[in-house]
Write an enzyme that holds these catalytic residues in place. Structure first.
Site, mmCIF file in Angstrom:
data_model
loop_
_atom_site.group_PDB
_atom_site.id
_atom_site.type_symbol
_atom_site.label_atom_id
_atom_site.label_comp_id
_atom_site.label_asym_id
_atom_site.label_seq_id
_atom_site.Cartn_x
_atom_site.Cartn_y
_atom_site.Cartn_z
ATOM 1 N N LYS A 24 0.851 -1.210 0.000
ATOM 2 C CA LYS A 24 0.000 0.000 0.000
ATOM 3 C C LYS A 24 0.878 1.249 0.000
ATOM 4 C CE LYS A 24 -1.661 1.631 4.080
ATOM 5 N NZ LYS A 24 -1.396 3.051 4.390
ATOM 6 N N ASN A 25 1.912 1.238 0.880
ATOM 7 C CA ASN A 25 2.694 2.468 1.080
ATOM 8 C C ASN A 25 3.701 2.728 -0.021
ATOM 9 O OD1 ASN A 25 1.170 2.909 3.292
ATOM 10 N ND2 ASN A 25 2.725 2.263 4.780
ATOM 11 N N ARG A 123 0.902 14.308 12.409
ATOM 12 C CA ARG A 123 1.267 14.064 11.003
ATOM 13 C C ARG A 123 1.601 15.365 10.278
ATOM 14 N NH1 ARG A 123 -0.629 8.863 9.795
ATOM 15 N NH2 ARG A 123 0.969 8.846 8.211
ATOM 16 N N ARG A 401 -8.556 -0.203 4.682
ATOM 17 C CA ARG A 401 -7.683 0.772 4.010
ATOM 18 C C ARG A 401 -6.369 0.121 3.576
ATOM 19 N NH1 ARG A 401 -6.134 5.648 7.212
ATOM 20 N NH2 ARG A 401 -4.961 5.844 5.292
#
Ligand code: EPZ
Length: 423
Positions: A24-25, A123, A401
Site C-alpha cells: 500500500k505504502n 502528522r 484501508r
C-alpha cells in the site's frame, strides 16, 4: 455498504501459506508519480484496498483516467490539466499529499489541501515544505489549502532532513527529478518503498543514485524526458509482518509468499528473540513456534529499524510472553491506543509516555473492541484468534484501508473469522 465488523471465534489456529499483496505504502506513491510521465503507465501488483480507490479518485479529479483490471492499474495522465486536490479527498486520506511533489514537477504549481492529523499523531508536513522550498518552491496557505508556486522554476539543492521522513523524501524526489541541476537529499528515508518509487522514476527517465541509502542524489532532467512506464509494486512488508506475527502467536507454521525477506530483517530478529523459528527463501518467510513466547524489548525506528507499523502486532506477542517486555514508540506521538483495547481483553500493559511496559499474561478473553488505526485493527483480529470465546472488532474500515481480504486470508489459514453487518 453499511457498517461492518469482524467476528472471531478464538480457535488458536493460523497455519498454512498466504500470498502477500503489493505494498500500500508504495503503490499510492507510484500512482502519484505517474503524473510526471505524460501518457499511460501500468502499475502491477496493486492491492485491492480502499486507499487505492481514494488515490484513483484523486488522480481522476486531476484529469487522469484510471482503469483497474484485477491487480493492475492503467493510469493515463495525458489529460491531467488540474493541479488542485480538494479537502474532501485529502481529509479522507492523508497520503493524497503525495501528489504535491509531482504536481509541482509537472505544472510548477499545486493547490493541495493541508492534510489533518489522525489517531496516531499530528502528522505534520513541515519537512515536506522546507525541503521543497530549498528547490525553489514558494508556499502560501489559503483557508487550509496549500498554494505552491515556483516563480523562478525548480532548481537542485542540498537538503538535510532533520528526520528521515518517508513522505518528505518522496515529495522531494518527485520534484527534484525535473529540477534544474542536481539535488542531494541527506538523511533520506531508507524504506523499501522509497527504493520502489526511485525504481519507477528511473524507469520513467529520471536519474537517481543512492535509493535506499541515507544520501540520495538526483540529476534533474527536462519534464519532456520523463515518460510513462510499466512497473510492478514490491510486496507489502507490513502485511507480511502482520501474518508472520499471527504465526508466531499461534505457533503456525505460517508462510508468507511473494515478499522479499530482506525487508523484514529486524522483525525476524525480534521474532527469533521471542522464541520463534523463522526460515526464509528468495520470496517467502516461514515462522513457527513450539516453546513459550519470550519477552523482548522493541524500539520503533525508521527503516532498517523496527517498523512502527508492526508495533501493535508485536505488542500482542509481548502480551502473551513469559515475562516483561518494553516497547518504545519513537516514530509517532500517539500510537499506543491499541494497548487500551487489548487491556479490555485481559492484557497487562502500563503506558509511560513513549514506553509501554507489557507484563505477560496466561491468556486473553474475547471482547468487543474497536480499531483505532489500520495496524491496531489488524492486531485486534489476531488477538481474537488466540482469545477465549468471541471477539468483535468494530471500525474495520481502518483495516480495509490497508489489508486486502484480511478476514478471507485468515480463514484460509484456519481461523474462525467472519465479516458481518453491524446490527
Ligand atoms: C509513512 O507515513 C507511512 N504511510 C506510514 O504508514 C508509516 O508508519 C510511516 O511512513 C513511517 O514508516 C504511507 O506511506 C502512506 P513520516 P509518513 O513522514 O510518510 C513526523 C500505515 O500504517 N513528520 O516518515 O507520514 C510524522 O508526524 C501508515 O500504513 C513531521 O513531523 O511518515 C511522524 O511522527 C501509518 N514532519 C514521523 O515524522 C514532516 O514533515 C514519521 O513520519 C513529516 C513527518
Amino acid at each position: 455498504m453499511g457498517k461492518e465488523c469482524i467476528v472471531i471465534h478464538g480457535n488458536g489456529t493460523l497455519c498454512g501459506e498466504v500470498k502477500i499483496a503489493g505494498a500500500k505504502n508504495s503503490a499510492l506513491k507510484l500512482m502519484a508519480a505517474s503524473i510526471l510521465g505524460c501518457g499511460e503507465s501500468i502499475i502491477k501488483n496493486v492491492p485491492d484496498i480502499s486507499d487505492i480507490k481514494l488515490m484513483s479518485e484523486v488522480l481522476s479529479r486531476l484529469g487522469a483516467t484510471v482503469r483497474r483490471e484485477d491487480h493492475e492499474l492503467a493510469i493515463d495522465t495525458t489529460d491531467v490539466d488540474s493541479f488542485s486536490t480538494p479537502y474532501e479527498l485529502v481529509s479522507k486520506m492523508r497520503a493524497s499529499i503525495s501528489v504535491l511533489g509531482p504536481l509541482i514537477g509537472r505544472f510548477g504549481q499545486a493547490r493541495v489541501a493541508m492534510p489533518g492529523g489522525c489517531q496516531i499523531g499530528a502528522r505534520k508536513i513541515d519537512m515536506h515544505l522546507v525541503s521543497l522550498q530549498a528547490l525553489g518552491v514558494q508556499f502560501d496557505v489559503d483557508h487550509g489549502t496549500l498554494i505552491a508556486t515556483t516563480p523562478h522554476g525548480l532548481h537542485g539543492a542540498q537538503v538535510m532532513l532533520e528526520f528521515p521522513s518517508v513522505g518528505a523524501t518522496e515529495n522531494m524526489l518527485m520534484a527534484a527529478v525535473v529540477a534544474e541541476g542536481s539535488t542531494l537529499i541527506e538523511n533520506a528515508a531508507r524504506e523499501p518503498e522509497i527504493v520502489d518509487l526511485c525504481d519507477m522514476l528511473c524507469q520513467m527517465g529520471a536519474r537517481i543514485e543512492g535509493a535506499g541509502e541515507s544520501n540520495i542524489e538526483v540529476e534533474g532532467v527536462a519534464l519532456s524526458d520523463l515518460g510513462p512506464c510499466v512497473h510492478t509494486t514490491v510486496g507489502d512488508r507490513i502485511e507480511a509482518g502482520t501474518f508472520l506475527a499471527g504465526g508466531a502467536l499461534t505457533g503456525g507454521p505460517v508462510t508468507v509468499q511473494r515478499i522479499d525477506p530482506s525487508y523484514l530483517r529486524m522483525s525476524v530478529l525480534k521474532m527469533r528473540a521471542m522464541g520463534c523459528d523463522v526460515t526464509t527463501g528468495e520470496d517467502y518467510l516461514t515462522v513457527m513456534r513450539t516453546g513459550p513466547l519470550k519477552p523482548t524489548d522493541i524500539q520503533t525506528l525508521p527503516h532498517p529499524g523496527f517498523p512502527t507499523d508492526l508495533q501493535a502486532q508485536f505488542m500482542l506477542l509481548a502480551t502473551l510472553a513469559d515475562g516483561i517486555s518494553v516497547i518504545t514508540e519513537n516514530v509517532f506521538e500517539n500510537r499506543f491506543m491499541f494497548a487500551s483495547e487489548l487491556m479490555r481483553m485481559g492484557a497487562d500493559i502500563t503506558l509511560e509516555d513513549h514506553h509501554a511496559i507489557i507484563r505477560g499474561v496466561e491468556g486473553l478473553q474475547g471482547a468487543p473492541v474497536s480499531s483505532t488505526d489500520l495496524r491496531a485493527g489488524a492486531a485486534l483480529v489476531l488477538a481474537g484468534i488466540v482469545a477465549e470465546g468471541y471477539t468483535t472488532v468494530y471500525d474495520i474500515k481502518h483495516i480495509d484501508r490497508g489489508y486486502e481480504d484480511y478476514a478471507g486470508k485468515l480463514r484460509s489459514l484456519g481461523a474462525d473469522v467472519v465479516r458481518q453487518a453491524v446490527d
